[in-house]
Design a protein around this motif. Structure first.
Motif, PDB file in Angstrom:
ATOM      1  N   PHE A  52      14.504  -7.458  -0.207  1.00 52.07           N
ATOM      2  CA  PHE A  52      14.920  -7.499   1.192  1.00 52.07           C
ATOM      3  C   PHE A  52      14.726  -6.122   1.803  1.00 52.07           C
ATOM      4  O   PHE A  52      14.865  -5.107   1.112  1.00 52.07           O
ATOM      5  N   SER A  53      14.427  -6.091   3.094  1.00 59.76           N
ATOM      6  CA  SER A  53      14.384  -4.818   3.805  1.00 59.76           C
ATOM      7  C   SER A  53      15.064  -4.977   5.149  1.00 59.76           C
ATOM      8  O   SER A  53      15.002  -6.028   5.782  1.00 59.76           O
ATOM      9  N   CYS A  58      27.665  -1.141  -0.932  1.00 64.34           N
ATOM     10  CA  CYS A  58      26.399  -1.888  -1.039  1.00 64.34           C
ATOM     11  C   CYS A  58      25.727  -1.605  -2.374  1.00 64.34           C
ATOM     12  O   CYS A  58      25.289  -2.528  -3.069  1.00 64.34           O
ATOM     13  N   LYS A  59      25.642  -0.336  -2.722  1.00 61.23           N
ATOM     14  CA  LYS A  59      24.988   0.044  -3.978  1.00 61.23           C
ATOM     15  C   LYS A  59      25.696  -0.588  -5.174  1.00 61.23           C
ATOM     16  O   LYS A  59      25.055  -1.146  -6.063  1.00 61.23           O
ATOM     17  N   GLY A 118      22.450  -6.719 -10.853  1.00 62.76           N
ATOM     18  CA  GLY A 118      21.172  -6.428 -11.505  1.00 62.76           C
ATOM     19  C   GLY A 118      20.076  -5.949 -10.575  1.00 62.76           C
ATOM     20  O   GLY A 118      18.923  -5.831 -10.974  1.00 62.76           O
ATOM     21  N   GLY A 119      20.409  -5.646  -9.328  1.00 61.46           N
ATOM     22  CA  GLY A 119      19.412  -5.190  -8.364  1.00 61.46           C
ATOM     23  C   GLY A 119      19.438  -3.688  -8.176  1.00 61.46           C
ATOM     24  O   GLY A 119      20.181  -2.962  -8.831  1.00 61.46           O
ATOM     25  N   THR A 120      18.601  -3.236  -7.265  1.00 64.10           N
ATOM     26  CA  THR A 120      18.543  -1.820  -6.902  1.00 64.10           C
ATOM     27  C   THR A 120      18.485  -1.705  -5.380  1.00 64.10           C
ATOM     28  O   THR A 120      18.091  -2.635  -4.688  1.00 64.10           O
ATOM     29  N   ILE A 121      18.870  -0.529  -4.869  1.00 69.06           N
ATOM     30  CA  ILE A 121      18.789  -0.249  -3.439  1.00 69.06           C
ATOM     31  C   ILE A 121      18.175   1.125  -3.258  1.00 69.06           C
ATOM     32  O   ILE A 121      18.438   2.042  -4.049  1.00 69.06           O
ATOM     33  N   TRP A 122      17.327   1.260  -2.247  1.00 67.53           N
ATOM     34  CA  TRP A 122      16.702   2.536  -1.930  1.00 67.53           C
ATOM     35  C   TRP A 122      16.310   2.522  -0.459  1.00 67.53           C
ATOM     36  O   TRP A 122      16.448   1.520   0.218  1.00 67.53           O
ATOM     37  N   LEU A 123      15.848   3.665   0.035  1.00 69.20           N
ATOM     38  CA  LEU A 123      15.441   3.714   1.427  1.00 69.20           C
ATOM     39  C   LEU A 123      14.230   4.591   1.628  1.00 69.20           C
ATOM     40  O   LEU A 123      13.904   5.432   0.777  1.00 69.20           O
ATOM     41  N   GLN A 124      13.575   4.361   2.742  1.00 69.87           N
ATOM     42  CA  GLN A 124      12.508   5.218   3.242  1.00 69.87           C
ATOM     43  C   GLN A 124      12.940   5.649   4.628  1.00 69.87           C
ATOM     44  O   GLN A 124      13.274   4.806   5.463  1.00 69.87           O
ATOM     45  N   SER A 125      12.950   6.951   4.860  1.00 67.63           N
ATOM     46  CA  SER A 125      13.409   7.444   6.143  1.00 67.63           C
ATOM     47  C   SER A 125      12.974   8.882   6.323  1.00 67.63           C
ATOM     48  O   SER A 125      12.628   9.572   5.361  1.00 67.63           O
ATOM     49  N   GLU A 149      13.208   9.424  12.647  1.00 64.82           N
ATOM     50  CA  GLU A 149      12.155   8.403  12.557  1.00 64.82           C
ATOM     51  C   GLU A 149      12.641   7.018  12.163  1.00 64.82           C
ATOM     52  O   GLU A 149      11.840   6.175  11.795  1.00 64.82           O
ATOM     53  N   GLY A 150      13.921   6.758  12.194  1.00 66.23           N
ATOM     54  CA  GLY A 150      14.424   5.458  11.767  1.00 66.23           C
ATOM     55  C   GLY A 150      14.517   5.369  10.254  1.00 66.23           C
ATOM     56  O   GLY A 150      14.121   6.296   9.537  1.00 66.23           O
ATOM     57  N   SER A 151      15.038   4.267   9.766  1.00 70.29           N
ATOM     58  CA  SER A 151      15.235   4.073   8.329  1.00 70.29           C
ATOM     59  C   SER A 151      14.877   2.647   7.946  1.00 70.29           C
ATOM     60  O   SER A 151      15.052   1.725   8.745  1.00 70.29           O
ATOM     61  N   THR A 152      14.419   2.486   6.721  1.00 66.01           N
ATOM     62  CA  THR A 152      14.254   1.168   6.138  1.00 66.01           C
ATOM     63  C   THR A 152      14.969   1.169   4.800  1.00 66.01           C
ATOM     64  O   THR A 152      14.630   1.959   3.917  1.00 66.01           O
ATOM     65  N   PHE A 153      15.975   0.315   4.681  1.00 65.25           N
ATOM     66  CA  PHE A 153      16.691   0.131   3.423  1.00 65.25           C
ATOM     67  C   PHE A 153      16.090  -1.076   2.721  1.00 65.25           C
ATOM     68  O   PHE A 153      15.869  -2.114   3.339  1.00 65.25           O
ATOM     69  N   PHE A 154      15.832  -0.929   1.433  1.00 61.13           N
ATOM     70  CA  PHE A 154      15.308  -1.995   0.594  1.00 61.13           C
ATOM     71  C   PHE A 154      16.328  -2.289  -0.480  1.00 61.13           C
ATOM     72  O   PHE A 154      16.993  -1.371  -0.979  1.00 61.13           O
TER      73      PHE A 154
END
Length: 110
Positions: free
Chosen positions: A42-43, A81-82, A89-96, A100-105
């Motif tokens: 998910f993003s 959330c983390k 069993g999942g993971t969470i990370w982001l690109q930001s 410039e805004g953020s995208t959480f995956f």
């Protein structure tokens, strides 16, 4: 992941996208899901103020706030959330990037 936990994750990520929007601009939020290697990725992307890469690990720690009391909140949302995602069993990370805004995956097993 129990549905109630998935709802909590989305509520927090979408709420943060609204809370940390750029002044004078309406928030734009894009949610996406795609299957990958037996899981769903998910993003949640926004056009907000962004997060400098040097602080991207800090925001997942309890009370790891970057804006002090300038922005309301408790500083536990992303830590929760983390924890919920990792327990399933999942993971969470982001690109930001700053400004410039953020995208959480995050991943959830299928």
């Amino acid at each position: 992941m129990p549905a109630v936990h998935l709802v909590q994750v989305f509520q927090n990520l979408i709420g943060n996208a609204v809370k940390y929007r750029k002044p004078g601009q309406p928030p734009k939020i894009h949610i996406k899901a795609e299957p990958r290697d037996g899981a769903w990725v998910f993003s949640v992307a926004d056009n907000g103020i962004g997060i400098d890469p040097q602080y991207q690990e800090q925001i997942f720690r309890i009370f790891g706030r970057l804006h002090g009391k300038d922005v309301p909140g408790t500083g536990i949302g992303l830590a929760l959330c983390k924890k919920l995602i990792e327990r399933s069993g999942g993971t969470i990370w982001l690109q930001s990037a700053d400004g410039e805004g953020s995208t959480f995956f995050f991943t959830v097993r299928a």
